[in-house]
Motif scaffolding. Structure first.
Motif, PDB file in Angstrom:
ATOM      1  N   LYS A  11       0.805  -1.219   0.000  1.00 41.08           N
ATOM      2  CA  LYS A  11       0.000   0.000   0.000  1.00 41.08           C
ATOM      3  C   LYS A  11       0.846   1.281   0.000  1.00 41.08           C
ATOM      4  N   PHE A  12       1.922   1.297   0.805  1.00 43.56           N
ATOM      5  CA  PHE A  12       2.700   2.523   0.974  1.00 43.56           C
ATOM      6  C   PHE A  12       4.093   2.450   0.351  1.00 43.56           C
ATOM      7  N   ASN A  13       4.524   1.256  -0.026  1.00 45.43           N
ATOM      8  CA  ASN A  13       5.863   1.039  -0.595  1.00 45.43           C
ATOM      9  C   ASN A  13       6.958   1.571   0.345  1.00 45.43           C
ATOM     10  N   LYS A  14       6.787   1.295   1.643  1.00 41.74           N
ATOM     11  CA  LYS A  14       7.734   1.720   2.682  1.00 41.74           C
ATOM     12  C   LYS A  14       7.930   0.582   3.669  1.00 41.74           C
ATOM     13  N   ALA A  15       8.943   0.735   4.495  1.00 47.46           N
ATOM     14  CA  ALA A  15       9.127  -0.171   5.626  1.00 47.46           C
ATOM     15  C   ALA A  15       8.227   0.301   6.769  1.00 47.46           C
ATOM     16  N   VAL A  16       7.853  -0.597   7.635  1.00 48.87           N
ATOM     17  CA  VAL A  16       6.962  -0.260   8.750  1.00 48.87           C
ATOM     18  C   VAL A  16       7.567   0.830   9.629  1.00 48.87           C
ATOM     19  N   ASP A  25       9.238   3.356   8.788  1.00 48.08           N
ATOM     20  CA  ASP A  25       9.224   4.670   8.149  1.00 48.08           C
ATOM     21  C   ASP A  25       7.821   5.269   8.017  1.00 48.08           C
ATOM     22  N   LEU A  26       6.822   4.631   8.591  1.00 44.21           N
ATOM     23  CA  LEU A  26       5.441   5.087   8.442  1.00 44.21           C
ATOM     24  C   LEU A  26       5.132   6.284   9.325  1.00 44.21           C
ATOM     25  N   GLU A  50      -0.493   8.286  10.900  1.00 44.30           N
ATOM     26  CA  GLU A  50      -1.734   8.016  10.175  1.00 44.30           C
ATOM     27  C   GLU A  50      -1.631   6.718   9.375  1.00 44.30           C
ATOM     28  N   GLU A  51      -0.495   6.482   8.725  1.00 45.90           N
ATOM     29  CA  GLU A  51      -0.302   5.261   7.955  1.00 45.90           C
ATOM     30  C   GLU A  51      -0.258   4.044   8.876  1.00 45.90           C
ATOM     31  N   LEU A  52       0.376   4.199  10.021  1.00 47.07           N
ATOM     32  CA  LEU A  52       0.435   3.119  10.997  1.00 47.07           C
ATOM     33  C   LEU A  52      -0.961   2.776  11.514  1.00 47.07           C
TER      34      LEU A  52
END
Length: 186
Positions: free
Chosen positions: A156-161, A163-164, A167-169
């Motif tokens: 969904k975010f193309n990031k590591a957890v 780096d969230l 709000e994304e977390l």
């Protein structure tokens, strides 16, 4: 009078016990002890008066984990090893039985959970079960949720957890909510 050669002068050690006691008190008062953190868990808020907080949960949305006094582990009435537990939990949570979950990759089994938001993990342990085995179950449970959330995070975010944003977390936590009940076996 002449002094006797046999007289031996000594050190008065009467106050040594007092000094040792004072040092002991000093070190006890000034030393700090590390506190154990324990298992992180949130106790649900009490149900407000006049509100019906009971929820009907379909039997297929409950994944039951039982640990008996002999440290034998059962998942949904099947004997299972601790190594197999994480994958079983992930398969159950990610099943997408009602096909309402766009991000789920499950097999859509009819006898497994509808979606992660309705899935409940029920842990039942015997009072005589080993604490190490109980902690092992907790580790596998948290690991399963972490892996599912990490996969969704990459998709969904193309990031590591790590780096969230907050709000994304929160979005990840709402996608795979941690719904667990615990009880003691009789």
């Amino acid at each position: 009078m002449s002094m006797s050669r046999r007289t031996i002068s000594g050190i008065n050690a009467g106050s040594m016990a007092d000094i040792a006691f004072l040092l002991l008190i000093f070190f006890l008062v000034t030393t700090t002890f590390e506190e154990d953190e324990g298992i992180a868990g949130a106790i649900p808020k009490p149900c407000p008066e006049g509100v019906d907080c009971s929820a009907d949960v379909k039997e297929k949305n409950i994944f039951t984990i039982r640990l008996n006094r002999n440290n034998e582990l059962m998942a949904n009435n099947d004997e299972i090893s601790l190594d197999e537990l994480r994958e079983s939990i992930k398969d159950f949570l990610d099943n997408n039985g009602d096909q309402s979950c766009e991000y789920c990759n499950g097999a859509q089994k009819e006898n497994s959970s509808d979606n992660p938001k309705t899935a409940v993990i029920s842990i039942q342990t015997d009072r005589e079960a080993s604490y190490d085995h109980y902690i092992g179950i907790q580790n596998e449970l948290v690991g399963a949720y972490y892996e599912l959330r990490s996969e969704l995070c990459k998709m969904k975010f193309n990031k590591a957890v790590e780096d969230l944003t907050e709000e994304e977390l929160k979005t990840l936590q709402e996608s795979y909510p941690f719904r667990i009940t615990e009880a003691a076996l009789n």
